[in-house]
Design an enzyme around this catalytic site. Structure first.
Site, PDB file in Angstrom:
ATOM      1  N   THR A  18      60.876  34.873  19.875  1.00  0.00           N
ATOM      2  CA  THR A  18      60.048  35.355  20.981  1.00  0.00           C
ATOM      3  C   THR A  18      59.517  34.217  21.848  1.00  0.00           C
ATOM      4  O   THR A  18      59.158  34.425  22.985  1.00  0.00           O
ATOM      5  CB  THR A  18      58.851  36.181  20.463  1.00  0.00           C
ATOM      6  N   ARG A  22      61.700  27.706  16.654  1.00  0.00           N
ATOM      7  CA  ARG A  22      60.748  27.096  15.715  1.00  0.00           C
ATOM      8  C   ARG A  22      61.436  26.859  14.393  1.00  0.00           C
ATOM      9  O   ARG A  22      62.115  27.733  13.880  1.00  0.00           O
ATOM     10  CB  ARG A  22      59.554  28.020  15.493  1.00  0.00           C
ATOM     11  N   SER A 113      53.149  26.524  18.543  1.00  0.00           N
ATOM     12  CA  SER A 113      51.972  27.358  18.795  1.00  0.00           C
ATOM     13  C   SER A 113      50.906  27.228  17.715  1.00  0.00           C
ATOM     14  O   SER A 113      50.389  26.144  17.486  1.00  0.00           O
ATOM     15  CB  SER A 113      52.434  28.805  18.961  1.00  0.00           C
ATOM     16  N   HIS A 114      50.619  28.323  17.028  1.00  0.00           N
ATOM     17  CA  HIS A 114      49.532  28.377  16.054  1.00  0.00           C
ATOM     18  C   HIS A 114      49.987  27.971  14.656  1.00  0.00           C
ATOM     19  O   HIS A 114      49.185  27.973  13.731  1.00  0.00           O
ATOM     20  CB  HIS A 114      48.992  29.798  16.018  1.00  0.00           C
ATOM     21  N   LYS A 126      60.711  24.991  23.521  1.00  0.00           N
ATOM     22  CA  LYS A 126      61.197  26.093  24.352  1.00  0.00           C
ATOM     23  C   LYS A 126      61.376  25.653  25.790  1.00  0.00           C
ATOM     24  O   LYS A 126      60.757  24.687  26.254  1.00  0.00           O
ATOM     25  CB  LYS A 126      60.258  27.288  24.266  1.00  0.00           C
ATOM     26  N   ASP A 277      44.424  28.195  20.316  1.00  0.00           N
ATOM     27  CA  ASP A 277      45.390  27.811  19.283  1.00  0.00           C
ATOM     28  C   ASP A 277      46.036  26.456  19.551  1.00  0.00           C
ATOM     29  O   ASP A 277      45.633  25.728  20.471  1.00  0.00           O
ATOM     30  CB  ASP A 277      46.464  28.893  19.137  1.00  0.00           C
ATOM     31  N   ASP A 279      48.709  25.293  21.009  1.00  0.00           N
ATOM     32  CA  ASP A 279      49.183  24.921  22.345  1.00  0.00           C
ATOM     33  C   ASP A 279      48.352  25.536  23.470  1.00  0.00           C
ATOM     34  O   ASP A 279      48.730  25.451  24.642  1.00  0.00           O
ATOM     35  CB  ASP A 279      50.657  25.296  22.513  1.00  0.00           C
ATOM     36  N   ASP A 281      47.512  28.699  24.339  1.00  0.00           N
ATOM     37  CA  ASP A 281      47.760  29.957  25.052  1.00  0.00           C
ATOM     38  C   ASP A 281      47.059  31.155  24.422  1.00  0.00           C
ATOM     39  O   ASP A 281      46.927  32.195  25.056  1.00  0.00           O
ATOM     40  CB  ASP A 281      49.266  30.214  25.241  1.00  0.00           C
ATOM     41  N   ARG A 282      46.614  31.017  23.168  1.00  0.00           N
ATOM     42  CA  ARG A 282      45.925  32.148  22.536  1.00  0.00           C
ATOM     43  C   ARG A 282      44.407  31.981  22.626  1.00  0.00           C
ATOM     44  O   ARG A 282      43.914  30.865  22.824  1.00  0.00           O
ATOM     45  CB  ARG A 282      46.297  32.246  21.058  1.00  0.00           C
ATOM     46  N   GLU A 363      48.488  40.815  24.667  1.00  0.00           N
ATOM     47  CA  GLU A 363      49.105  41.171  23.398  1.00  0.00           C
ATOM     48  C   GLU A 363      48.036  41.203  22.317  1.00  0.00           C
ATOM     49  O   GLU A 363      47.058  40.453  22.380  1.00  0.00           O
ATOM     50  CB  GLU A 363      50.155  40.141  23.001  1.00  0.00           C
ATOM     51  N   SER A 365      48.178  39.901  19.601  1.00  0.00           N
ATOM     52  CA  SER A 365      48.189  38.637  18.870  1.00  0.00           C
ATOM     53  C   SER A 365      47.363  37.567  19.567  1.00  0.00           C
ATOM     54  O   SER A 365      47.742  36.410  19.588  1.00  0.00           O
ATOM     55  CB  SER A 365      49.630  38.170  18.710  1.00  0.00           C
ATOM     56  N   LYS A 376      50.542  33.306  28.548  1.00  0.00           N
ATOM     57  CA  LYS A 376      49.182  33.681  28.205  1.00  0.00           C
ATOM     58  C   LYS A 376      48.330  32.422  28.247  1.00  0.00           C
ATOM     59  O   LYS A 376      48.856  31.316  28.162  1.00  0.00           O
ATOM     60  CB  LYS A 376      49.131  34.355  26.850  1.00  0.00           C
ATOM     61  N   ARG A 496      55.207  42.612   9.993  1.00  0.00           N
ATOM     62  CA  ARG A 496      53.937  42.926  10.645  1.00  0.00           C
ATOM     63  C   ARG A 496      53.761  44.443  10.699  1.00  0.00           C
ATOM     64  O   ARG A 496      54.676  45.154  11.136  1.00  0.00           O
ATOM     65  CB  ARG A 496      53.900  42.370  12.057  1.00  0.00           C
TER      66      ARG A 496
HETATM   67  C1  G1P Z   1      54.084  36.374  17.643  1.00  0.00           C
HETATM   68  C2  G1P Z   1      53.215  37.458  18.219  1.00  0.00           C
HETATM   69  C3  G1P Z   1      53.649  37.780  19.636  1.00  0.00           C
HETATM   70  C4  G1P Z   1      53.623  36.503  20.465  1.00  0.00           C
HETATM   71  C5  G1P Z   1      54.433  35.419  19.788  1.00  0.00           C
HETATM   72  C6  G1P Z   1      54.292  34.090  20.499  1.00  0.00           C
HETATM   73  O1  G1P Z   1      55.428  36.788  17.606  1.00  0.00           O
HETATM   74  O2  G1P Z   1      53.270  38.625  17.430  1.00  0.00           O
HETATM   75  O3  G1P Z   1      52.794  38.741  20.164  1.00  0.00           O
HETATM   76  O4  G1P Z   1      54.139  36.744  21.734  1.00  0.00           O
HETATM   77  O5  G1P Z   1      53.985  35.229  18.435  1.00  0.00           O
HETATM   78  O6  G1P Z   1      52.974  33.633  20.507  1.00  0.00           O
HETATM   79  P1  G1P Z   1      56.118  37.377  16.300  1.00  0.00           P
HETATM   80  O7  G1P Z   1      55.940  36.350  15.209  1.00  0.00           O
HETATM   81  O8  G1P Z   1      55.391  38.631  15.945  1.00  0.00           O
HETATM   82  O9  G1P Z   1      57.545  37.614  16.695  1.00  0.00           O
HETATM   83 ZN    ZN Z   2      50.353  29.465  21.183  1.00  0.00          ZN
END
Ligand code: G1P
Ligand code: ZN
Length: 543
Positions: A18, A22, A113-114, A126, A277, A279, A281-282, A363, A365, A376, A496
């Site tokens: 997504t 990673r 990211s996180h 990415k 988070d 990077d 964005d959250r 989202e 998340s 985001k 999830r």
């Molecule tokens: C997760 C979150 C999704 C977000 C993505 C990137 O993806 O659920 O909403 O866009 O991280 O931050 P997932 O691990 O569920 O595919």
């Molecule tokens: Zn992030």
């Protein structure tokens, strides 16, 4: 200087998820791995000859060394210019802004990211396109295809670039421009929000805690909150980005941001708490003793965004990812604007934003954002909350109570089962898929299934079709359970389970979400056979 062409072999399993690719850091550091993937990106976007790219990341372990490789490969592939955040630092939203502001051909963002960082933890990379947003599926498919067939990559041999010094230098004919990573972004924020009103709030003694979680937003939050808005120094905590994020998960939710949660639920809680988070964005938003679920945050922000100068004219539409609660839909309905339900992942908002169909997106998340960039944006959400608090004079719990009284409350929770055996997780999903037709009418957890389907999306702008985006089970009385497998995990599979229940009775709006959702939770387990198939008694993470 002529580039060196290195012979290599395709590597399997490099399908971007997504948000890019990673992997464990060690995998990225393996021989030719990063190089193969970078060459596949360059080839997948039609080459980089004569192009300008933005490059930066969240500062995690291997960030700086990977940037040196990317720069030498960009030069070898005849890119014209790379714009790099000083120290190799750029938050994801700041990178998105820079791509747009400078009119570049896109950028490479280094982040997982996180996810935790370090030699034994995670790394990611990415490509974002010229609109500043994550590459769409057409582009990521091309990149993936190249990873399966690539036999060589190009690189120049050159001295390391000094990432710490602002200014321009030459790398084998390519310009490398090192820029301040914070300035442009801070200016953008100042142009969107009522900084005078927020500054006055702080001047009048309003107290806030921003937890940067040792990640990239430290310098951004310090500049914006403490320098430009004059919040007391010390408002930002854990503000120095560290390669291993201090050993923690830089994930702004009640589990990983427990330091902030403890403070906000403690006796001397500040008026407002927030975290971002790895990077940037959250976001997590929490008032005095009042955690705001991301789905609710999206709905409240969409409802009251007009209090900020950038959104004073109103919104064109609101988009949410499918697993996000329907709270935002009712705001859109009340405002008479369009509401969209997209698959998980920010990239699905890109077309809607570019076409001007939506202004605000979110989202479940912990991602919220608007048309100001194509990612985001954690600090954006924090500043919009501050702007709303300043303009209404209300507290976070009061704003939530007002919102639920008007629209009803979507009780919401997500249960994650991490590092599950991949076959078991796929089997669980396949079993649900096979039984979709027979689910309606079945009873579980005292609830009856009304309908069930597998979510698919037809992009209203470009018509592209995305299938198999999660299984939805709707219950009589307005409840919903959604099942999907994560596209960002790096170990086994992450299941999830998204749980939601709409409550409109005014004396039932202040319950604990896990209690309110108990029937949905047990129905979800019974119908999907979660415990027996995963071998787990309980989720690893509940948010
Ligand atoms: C997760 C979150 C999704 C977000 C993505 C990137 O993806 O659920 O909403 O866009 O991280 O931050 P997932 O691990 O569920 O595919
Ligand atoms: Zn992030």
């Amino acid at each position: 200087m002529t580039p060196t062409v290195i012979q290599t072999q395709p590597i399997d399993g490099q399908k971007p998820g997504t948000s890019g690719l990673r992997k464990k850091t060690r995998v990225f550091m393996g021989e030719h791995y990063l190089e193969n993937y970078v060459q596949a990106i360059f080839d997948g976007i039609g080459g980089v000859e004569g192009k300008t790219l933005v490059v930066g990341g969240d500062g995690r372990y291997f960030n700086d060394r990977a940037i040196q490789v990317i720069l030498r490969m960009a030069a070898a592939n005849l890119a014209q210019r790379c714009i790099v955040g000083a120290g190799g630092i750029l938050s994801t939203p700041a990178a998105s802004h820079l791509i747009r502001k400078r009119g570049t051909d896109g950028g490479l963002i280094l982040s997982a990211s996180h996810n935790p960082g370090g030699p034994e933890e995670d790394f990611g990379l990415k490509y974002n396109g010229p609109n500043g947003g994550p590459a769409n599926e057409g582009v990521t498919d091309k990149i993936y295809a190249r990873t399966t067939e690539l036999t060589e990559y190009k690189v120049v041999e050159a001295a390391e670039i000094d990432l710490g010094t602002l200014g321009e230098s030459d790398l084998s004919g390519m310009a490398v421009e090192i820029v301040d990573p914070v300035n442009d972004y801070a200016e953008l924020m100042e142009s969107l929000f009522d900084f005078a009103a927020i500054g006055e709030l702080f001047a009048n003694g309003f107290r806030m805690r921003f937890d940067a979680m040792h990640a990239v937003t430290g310098p951004y939050a310090t500049e914006i909150l403490e320098n430009r808005l004059d919040a007391p120094s010390g408002t930002v905590s854990n503000g120095t980005p560290l390669p291993d994020f201090g050993g923690g998960h830089p994930d702004p939710n009640p589990i990983w941001a427990n330091e902030l949660m403890d403070e906000m639920y403690g006796s001397d809680a500040p008026d407002f708490g927030a975290a971002s988070d790895g990077d940037g964005d959250r976001n997590m938003i929490v008032g005095k003793g009042a955690y705001v679920s991301p789905s609710d945050s999206l709905a409240v922000l969409a409802d009251l965004a007009h209090l900020a100068p950038a959104y004073a004219e109103g919104l064109s539409g609101i988009a949410r990812s499918m697993p996000t609660s329907a709270a935002a839909d009712r705001v859109a309905k009340a405002k008479g604007i369009e509401a969209f339900e997209t698959p998980t992942g920010w990239k699905f908002f890109g077309n809607l934003l570019d076409a001007g169909r939506v202004t605000i997106c979110g989202e479940e998340s912990a991602g919220t954002g608007s048309n100001h960039v194509r990612e985001k944006d954690g600090l954006w959400a924090v500043l919009l909350w501050l702007n709303i608090l300043a303009k209404t004079g209300k507290s976070v719990p009061d704003l939530l109570a007002d919102h639920w009284a008007r629209y009803g409350r979507n009780y919401y929770s997500r249960h994650d089962y991490e590092a599950v055996d991949s076959d078991a997780a796929n089997g669980l999903m396949q079993n649900l898929r096979d039984n979709l037709a027979t689910l309606p009418g079945q009873s579980a957890g005292g609830l009856t299934v009304e309908s069930a389907d597998e979510f698919a999306y037809d992009d209203p702008v470009d018509g592209s079709h995305s299938a198999a985006q999660g299984i939805r089970i709707f219950f009589e009385g307005g409840g919903r359970a959604v099942f999907r497998l994560s596209g960002t995990g790096t170990q086994g599979a992450t299941l999830r389970v998204y749980l939601e229940l709409l409550e409109t009775q005014t004396d039932q709006l202040q319950k604990d979400p896990q209690d309110a959702l108990a029937p949905i939770i047990s129905a979800a387990d019974a119908l999907a056979e979660i415990k027996s198939r995963t071998g787990r008694d309980a989720p690893d993470v509940i948010t």
